[in-house]
Every structure is written in structure tokens, then in C-alpha cells.
Design a protein around this motif. Structure first.
Motif, PDB file in Angstrom:
ATOM      1  N   SER A 189     -48.187 -21.567  -4.682  1.00  0.00           N
ATOM      2  CA  SER A 189     -48.124 -22.868  -5.564  1.00  0.00           C
ATOM      3  C   SER A 189     -47.137 -23.706  -4.972  1.00  0.00           C
ATOM      4  O   SER A 189     -46.288 -23.730  -4.155  1.00  0.00           O
ATOM      5  CB  SER A 189     -47.771 -22.298  -7.029  1.00  0.00           C
ATOM      6  OG  SER A 189     -46.439 -22.013  -6.953  1.00  0.00           O
ATOM      7  N   LEU A 190     -47.318 -24.923  -5.873  1.00  0.00           N
ATOM      8  CA  LEU A 190     -46.467 -26.167  -5.368  1.00  0.00           C
ATOM      9  C   LEU A 190     -44.887 -25.774  -5.734  1.00  0.00           C
ATOM     10  O   LEU A 190     -44.039 -25.956  -4.779  1.00  0.00           O
ATOM     11  CB  LEU A 190     -46.640 -27.410  -6.133  1.00  0.00           C
ATOM     12  CG  LEU A 190     -46.105 -28.720  -6.060  1.00  0.00           C
ATOM     13  CD1 LEU A 190     -46.581 -29.433  -4.793  1.00  0.00           C
ATOM     14  CD2 LEU A 190     -46.024 -29.554  -7.101  1.00  0.00           C
ATOM     15  N   ARG A 191     -44.720 -24.970  -6.941  1.00  0.00           N
ATOM     16  CA  ARG A 191     -43.402 -24.342  -7.195  1.00  0.00           C
ATOM     17  C   ARG A 191     -42.639 -23.637  -6.089  1.00  0.00           C
ATOM     18  O   ARG A 191     -41.521 -23.851  -5.839  1.00  0.00           O
ATOM     19  CB  ARG A 191     -43.548 -23.832  -8.592  1.00  0.00           C
ATOM     20  CG  ARG A 191     -42.105 -23.418  -9.075  1.00  0.00           C
ATOM     21  CD  ARG A 191     -42.370 -22.560 -10.570  1.00  0.00           C
ATOM     22  NE  ARG A 191     -43.196 -23.091 -11.342  1.00  0.00           N
ATOM     23  CZ  ARG A 191     -42.575 -23.974 -12.425  1.00  0.00           C
ATOM     24  NH1 ARG A 191     -41.325 -24.588 -12.426  1.00  0.00           N
ATOM     25  NH2 ARG A 191     -43.664 -24.504 -13.152  1.00  0.00           N
ATOM     26  N   GLU A 192     -43.476 -22.696  -5.604  1.00  0.00           N
ATOM     27  CA  GLU A 192     -43.190 -21.700  -4.538  1.00  0.00           C
ATOM     28  C   GLU A 192     -42.764 -22.639  -3.310  1.00  0.00           C
ATOM     29  O   GLU A 192     -41.880 -22.001  -2.399  1.00  0.00           O
ATOM     30  CB  GLU A 192     -44.225 -20.701  -4.379  1.00  0.00           C
ATOM     31  CG  GLU A 192     -44.269 -19.748  -5.546  1.00  0.00           C
ATOM     32  CD  GLU A 192     -45.391 -18.693  -5.391  1.00  0.00           C
ATOM     33  OE1 GLU A 192     -45.109 -17.836  -5.260  1.00  0.00           O
ATOM     34  OE2 GLU A 192     -46.628 -19.089  -5.575  1.00  0.00           O
ATOM     35  N   ALA A 193     -43.610 -23.490  -2.824  1.00  0.00           N
ATOM     36  CA  ALA A 193     -43.580 -24.068  -1.878  1.00  0.00           C
ATOM     37  C   ALA A 193     -42.174 -25.176  -1.678  1.00  0.00           C
ATOM     38  O   ALA A 193     -41.559 -25.123  -0.627  1.00  0.00           O
ATOM     39  CB  ALA A 193     -44.788 -25.058  -1.599  1.00  0.00           C
ATOM     40  N   PRO A 240     -47.106 -27.964 -10.961  1.00  0.00           N
ATOM     41  CA  PRO A 240     -46.255 -27.215 -10.153  1.00  0.00           C
ATOM     42  C   PRO A 240     -46.810 -25.712 -10.030  1.00  0.00           C
ATOM     43  O   PRO A 240     -46.331 -24.976  -9.010  1.00  0.00           O
ATOM     44  CB  PRO A 240     -44.843 -27.080 -11.051  1.00  0.00           C
ATOM     45  CG  PRO A 240     -44.942 -28.310 -11.633  1.00  0.00           C
ATOM     46  CD  PRO A 240     -46.590 -28.546 -11.973  1.00  0.00           C
ATOM     47  N   ASP A 241     -47.532 -25.262 -10.664  1.00  0.00           N
ATOM     48  CA  ASP A 241     -48.241 -23.904 -10.758  1.00  0.00           C
ATOM     49  C   ASP A 241     -49.649 -23.845 -10.048  1.00  0.00           C
ATOM     50  O   ASP A 241     -50.291 -22.899 -10.420  1.00  0.00           O
ATOM     51  CB  ASP A 241     -48.218 -23.381 -12.173  1.00  0.00           C
ATOM     52  CG  ASP A 241     -46.794 -23.245 -12.733  1.00  0.00           C
ATOM     53  OD1 ASP A 241     -46.014 -22.801 -12.329  1.00  0.00           O
ATOM     54  OD2 ASP A 241     -46.588 -23.714 -13.972  1.00  0.00           O
ATOM     55  N   ALA A 242     -49.818 -24.809  -9.115  1.00  0.00           N
ATOM     56  CA  ALA A 242     -50.855 -24.844  -8.662  1.00  0.00           C
ATOM     57  C   ALA A 242     -50.955 -25.316  -7.232  1.00  0.00           C
ATOM     58  O   ALA A 242     -49.708 -25.712  -6.959  1.00  0.00           O
ATOM     59  CB  ALA A 242     -52.355 -25.634  -9.296  1.00  0.00           C
ATOM     60  N   TRP A 243     -52.070 -25.794  -6.565  1.00  0.00           N
ATOM     61  CA  TRP A 243     -51.857 -26.356  -5.023  1.00  0.00           C
ATOM     62  C   TRP A 243     -51.655 -27.766  -5.390  1.00  0.00           C
ATOM     63  O   TRP A 243     -52.114 -28.244  -6.351  1.00  0.00           O
ATOM     64  CB  TRP A 243     -53.059 -26.050  -4.388  1.00  0.00           C
ATOM     65  CG  TRP A 243     -53.538 -24.805  -4.093  1.00  0.00           C
ATOM     66  CD1 TRP A 243     -52.678 -23.483  -3.500  1.00  0.00           C
ATOM     67  CD2 TRP A 243     -54.386 -23.878  -4.659  1.00  0.00           C
ATOM     68  NE1 TRP A 243     -53.285 -22.457  -3.718  1.00  0.00           N
ATOM     69  CE2 TRP A 243     -54.140 -22.504  -4.373  1.00  0.00           C
ATOM     70  CE3 TRP A 243     -55.523 -24.229  -5.477  1.00  0.00           C
ATOM     71  CZ2 TRP A 243     -55.206 -21.737  -4.732  1.00  0.00           C
ATOM     72  CZ3 TRP A 243     -56.364 -23.252  -5.912  1.00  0.00           C
ATOM     73  CH2 TRP A 243     -56.392 -21.945  -5.390  1.00  0.00           C
TER      74      TRP A 243
END
Length: 357
Positions: A189-193, A240-243
Motif C-alpha cells: 500500500s501507499l502507507r507501506e511504501a 494510504p491503504d491502497a495503491w
């Protein structure tokens, strides 16, 4: 064995990063834009970079002078085919797909990879263009595969569909969509990236975008808060929780995607989702022109991560030109997957196996 590559329309080098990770060696590259050329040269000092118009006879002759080339790669300018532009097949930039074909015809590599926007593959108005590409390359001795791939299926935290025209010489395996299956990887996800970079403007995330964010006077609503047009300009909010949605080359101003920092870093409820819900229910919870300070634009370093550039990759030029370099690039991890498929197809073992059958 080293498989040698000539790269065309190289930009900042996103495609070439992927090719090198796949196992190829870039021996020469060509790029018109001065800022992108500076970036390419900084990160690829051993590559012979031919800077300037590829259609200039001197530059073209330099490019086709290399011997023993195994692969030609490149993403000719796509503005003439892009839904983000005027979609004019007669745009002079659209003709550069055939300049790519001319280089392949001259160099006669084992394979080629030409990348472009999805609409070149899908829209009927461009049927003649894609048929001419395929016919020219068929006449040159290649079997041509046209594959539409989404970057998010190959570990890139961005939904980005692109077409790849892939040609392998007769006698090599034909590249089919199933060949990509073993290289598929779920994207984070965006958040993780990007979460590790911290808030915009801090020491670890300093290259901010200063374009103001204002609410649209007449918002265009969609089912999702992250589509439609809630803000002035074409910069859409990111979940944030998706791409990420597709990053455009026009980033740097009010087309730069928007992030809710409190949602991203503090896990607070999304202001964007609340605002969207209010609008859907017929309420106007804020005056036109106002946007909370927790909303801000994507930064340069975040955009580079979402295109899967290496963390130590250096971009040169003004911020708007850096954004265009990033947005124009082929995501590195997507390019790597395509490169690995093609390398397998043209490897000596596969070639001999095909001939022995």
C-alpha cells in the motif's frame, strides 16, 4: 554472457534500471531533454549517452552504428496517444514510434521492447498505428506480442497500465501473457511504501510541492472519495491503504496528487472521506477555497518511490522537471519483469531448444 542493450527515449532511466536488474547491459542511450539527460548521465556514467533529437541524421547514425546489440528498448513520447492529452495520432511526437521501428530495422537485435500508453493498444482510432508497428516489425523478421500490463501486478505501489510491444526474432520463443505470471508480485500500500519518509518538509522528506490545495466550487463526485474531482486542478487524493493512482508527468503544480498527512501518519479518520461523504449527502462542510492544512501534495521522494526507483537514484533539474522525469518513467520493477521475460526468450539455451524441436 552479457546481453547488450540500446535504449531509446531513455528519459531519467526507469526502463534501463529495470533492464539492468533483469540482467542486461546498457551500452548506449538516447534522450532529447537536457534535464533528463543530466539525470541519466549522473546515474549511468558508463553508458554512451547520445543527447539530442533522435531524428537528427547525425544522432540516428550514431545509434545504429552499434554492433552485436541483443535488445532495443524505449518508450517513445506518448502525448499523441494519451487520454491525458489530445489523443492525436498526427501529433509529430506520435511518429516517433516509427523512428523506434527504424532503429530496430537497422540494428536487427534479437528482441525489442517498446512501451507506450494503454490507449495505443485499446482504442480503435489508433488501430492503423499499431497495425503498422506490427507489420513493419514482422517484415523485419520479428514475431510481435502486444501486452497490456499493470504495474501494481509486479510489486509497484501504483495502478498504472501500459502497453508493451515485444518482438523476438523468428526461432526464439514467442512472448505470451502467461510468461509474466511467475514475475507477478503483490504491491504494498501507499502507507507501506512511503510512510517511513515522514511528513513533508522534514529532514527525511524535504522536497515538497508548494502548489496550494483548494476545494472545487463544483466538485465532480464519484462513488469513491479518491476519484472524481473534489479539488481544483487535476491532482487527485491518494488512499494510504491502497495503491497510488497513475502518476502523471504533469506533477509539480496543481496536478500533483494529494495526501492527508494525519490519515497517513497518525491513522486519524480520513478528512477526504468525511468531506466526500458530506458532499454525497448534500452538505457543504467547508467554504469554497478552503482546505485543511493536513492536506498537502506528494513530494519528489515519494513519487520516486511510487515509481520504484532505487533509493539512491539522483534526479537533476528544477523540481517541476524532476517531477516530469519521474512521471514519464517506466516503473523500474515493471520494466524488470518485462526484461526477465524477454531475456528468457532470447537466451542461448531457449534459442537452441527451439531450433532442436
Amino acid at each position: 554472457m552479457s546481453y547488450k542493450v540500446v535504449s531509446l527515449f531513455s528519459g531519467a532511466g526507469g526502463m534501463d534500471v529495470g533492464m539492468e536488474e533483469a540482467g542486461f547491459e546498457i551500452v548506449a542511450a538516447s534522450e532529447l531533454d537536457a534535464h533528463a539527460s543530466n539525470t541519466y548521465r549522473r546515474n549511468n556514467p558508463s553508458v554512451d549517452l547520445i543527447e539530442g533529437d533522435i531524428e537528427d541524421p547525425t544522432n540516428f547514425n550514431k545509434i545504429v552504428s552499434y554492433e552485436g546489440i541483443d535488445l532495443v528498448v524505449g518508450g517513445p513520447p506518448c502525448q499523441g496517444f494519451s487520454v491525458a492529452g489530445k489523443m492525436n495520432k498526427d501529433d509529430p511526437r506520435s511518429k516517433l514510434v516509427f523512428t523506434f521501428c527504424s532503429v530496430v530495422e537497422q540494428l536487427q537485435p534479437k528482441a525489442f521492447i517498446m512501451e507506450n500508453v494503454k490507449s495505443l493498444a485499446s482504442l480503435s482510432k489508433f488501430q492503423e498505428v499499431r497495425e503498422e508497428i506490427i507489420q513493419r516489425m514482422t517484415d523485419a523478421g520479428y514475431q510481435v506480442s502486444m501486452q497490456v500490463l499493470n504495474a501494481k501486478d509486479f510489486g509497484v505501489p501504483q495502478s498504472r497500465e501500459r502497453v508493451f510491444f515485444i518482438g523476438t526474432r523468428l526461432g526464439s520463443p514467442f512472448v505470451s501473457i502467461s510468461d509474466f505470471d511467475k514475475y507477478k508480485k503483490k504491491a504494498v500500500s501507499l502507507r507501506e511504501a512511503i510512510g517511513h519518509l515522514g511528513r513533508a518538509g522534514t529532514k527525511t522528506n524535504p522536497r515538497v510541492t508548494n502548489a496550494k490545495i483548494t476545494l472545487a466550487k463544483k466538485p465532480i463526485l464519484r462513488k469513491s472519495p479518491y476519484s472524481g474531482m473534489l479539488f481544483n486542478g487535476q491532482g487527485r487524493p491518494l488512499n494510504p491503504d491502497a495503491w497510488s493512482s497513475t502518476l502523471p508527468a504533469s506533477m509539480g503544480g496543481n496536478r500533483t496528487p494529494i495526501i492527508d498527512e494525519d490519515h497517513l501518519y497518525d491513522h486519524k479518520e480520513s478528512w477526504i472521506e468525511q468531506h466526500h461523504a458530506a458532499l454525497i449527502n448534500g452538505k457543504k462542510d467547508m467554504k469554497y477555497g478552503e482546505a485543511p492544512t493536513r492536506l498537502r501534495r506528494l513530494t519528489i521522494d515519494e513519487a520516486a518511490i511510487l515509481q520504484t526507483f532505487p533509493v539512491d537514484y539522483e534526479f537533476l533539474g528544477p523540481s517541476t522537471r524532476i517531477f516530469s522525469q519521474i512521471g514519464n518513467a517506466v516503473p523500474c520493477q515493471l520494466a524488470e519483469a518485462v526484461g526477465r521475460v524477454v531475456l528468457s526468450a532470447i537466451s542461448d539455451d531457449n534459442y537452441r531448444m527451439k531450433l532442436s524441436k
